[in-house]
Design an enzyme around this catalytic site. Structure first.
Site, PDB file in Angstrom:
ATOM      1  N   THR A 182       0.803  -1.212   0.000  1.00 57.72           N
ATOM      2  CA  THR A 182       0.000   0.000   0.000  1.00 57.72           C
ATOM      3  C   THR A 182       0.838   1.265   0.000  1.00 57.72           C
ATOM      4  O   THR A 182       0.306   2.350  -0.177  1.00 57.72           O
ATOM      5  CB  THR A 182      -0.938   0.028   1.225  1.00 57.72           C
ATOM      6  N   GLY A 183       2.184   1.136   0.187  1.00 57.20           N
ATOM      7  CA  GLY A 183       2.985   2.360   0.243  1.00 57.20           C
ATOM      8  C   GLY A 183       2.509   3.187   1.410  1.00 57.20           C
ATOM      9  O   GLY A 183       2.917   2.966   2.536  1.00 57.20           O
ATOM     10  N   THR A 184       1.648   4.158   1.129  1.00 60.20           N
ATOM     11  CA  THR A 184       0.684   4.607   2.121  1.00 60.20           C
ATOM     12  C   THR A 184       1.057   5.764   3.020  1.00 60.20           C
ATOM     13  O   THR A 184       2.177   5.885   3.484  1.00 60.20           O
ATOM     14  CB  THR A 184       0.268   3.443   3.043  1.00 60.20           C
ATOM     15  N   THR A 185       0.019   6.565   3.293  1.00 61.55           N
ATOM     16  CA  THR A 185      -0.010   7.423   4.474  1.00 61.55           C
ATOM     17  C   THR A 185      -1.358   7.200   5.144  1.00 61.55           C
ATOM     18  O   THR A 185      -2.398   7.321   4.505  1.00 61.55           O
ATOM     19  CB  THR A 185       0.143   8.902   4.106  1.00 61.55           C
TER      20      THR A 185
ATOM     21  N   SER B  82       4.671   5.263   4.539  1.00 66.15           N
ATOM     22  CA  SER B  82       5.862   5.890   3.966  1.00 66.15           C
ATOM     23  C   SER B  82       5.808   7.408   3.990  1.00 66.15           C
ATOM     24  O   SER B  82       6.839   8.072   3.941  1.00 66.15           O
ATOM     25  CB  SER B  82       6.046   5.401   2.525  1.00 66.15           C
TER      26      SER B  82
END
Length: 243
Positions: free
Chosen positions: A48-51, A177
């Site tokens: 998801t990489g994601t924040t 991330s």
């Protein structure tokens, strides 16, 4: 399987204790490029990489996430829902491996339903956070870092749970991330007297800040509001309607 031999191993303790070879490895030779294949799988795993962010207010909790998933260096999806209802008044954000997160969510939902069926009452957020920590500590979901937001008889709760299973209750927290960019906004704009609508705005601003700088975050925002009345998840392609 190897053919049994008449060799006496009683005087060879190294045969029992010193041989560290994998009993499931091939009997002759090794798998070709085994290490390279493992690395390739890791590189090509959907993540998801994601924040993701979570905030506690007087009336409930607000969770927000971006909507991008990555596959190696490629954007594999622009429409990922990274926050899910797992309890009548509880929701979970996900950061990390998509497959591990999906399995974790399914397992938690099953345990919550089983608890409710056996006891005739909803699981508390403290118990739910402990259950999540135990799942992560088991190692089966080691590459997932969730945020739990929920409301129970003791009020609203936000829990930060790391991949090793440690649990910390917070006023606000971030994962993913882009977390360093989102955290700066939260530290400047969060206060405990925020209303639900104000918390949604702060959460959206923090996600927007991360999207502007983090390559693994983007493509809109999911916002989840959890109150004593239940869980509501909305999707927004544009930040303007929230900030």
């Amino acid at each position: 399987m190897r053919t049994p031999m008449n060799n006496d191993i009683s005087g060879r303790p190294d045969s029992l204790n010193g041989d560290r070879s994998d009993v499931f490895s091939p009997e002759l030779g090794e798998f070709p490029n085994a290490d390279d294949r493992a690395n390739d799988i890791g590189d090509m795993e959907t993540k998801t990489g994601t924040t993701t962010v979570g905030l506690k207010t007087q009336d409930g909790t607000v969770l927000a996430t971006d909507m991008r998933a990555s596959l190696g260096r490629m954007v594999s999806s622009k429409d990922v829902q990274k926050v899910e209802e797992i309890h009548p008044t509880g929701a979970l954000t996900i950061a990390g491996s998509v497959s591990a997160a999906q399995s974790l969510i399914s397992s938690i939902r099953a345990e919550v339903r089983l608890y409710e069926a056996r006891r005739g009452e909803d699981m508390s957020m403290e118990a739910l956070s402990t259950l999540l920590g135990n799942f992560l500590r088991s190692g089966g979901f080691f590459i997932v870092q969730p945020i739990l937001g929920g409301v129970d008889d003791d009020g609203p709760h936000i829990y930060s749970i790391d991949p090793a299973g440690s649990i910390i209750e917070e006023e606000y927290t971030v994962t993913g991330s882009g977390s360093q960019y989102a955290l700066g906004v939260l530290e400047q704009q969060y206060n405990e007297d925020l209303s639900i609508e104000e918390a949604k705005t702060v959460a959206a601003r923090s996600i927007e800040s991360a999207v502007e700088r983090d390559l693994a975050s983007g493509n809109g925002i999911n916002v989840c509001v959890v109150t004593e009345d239940g869980v509501e998840i909305t999707q927004h392609e544009d930040f303007e309607e929230l900030v």
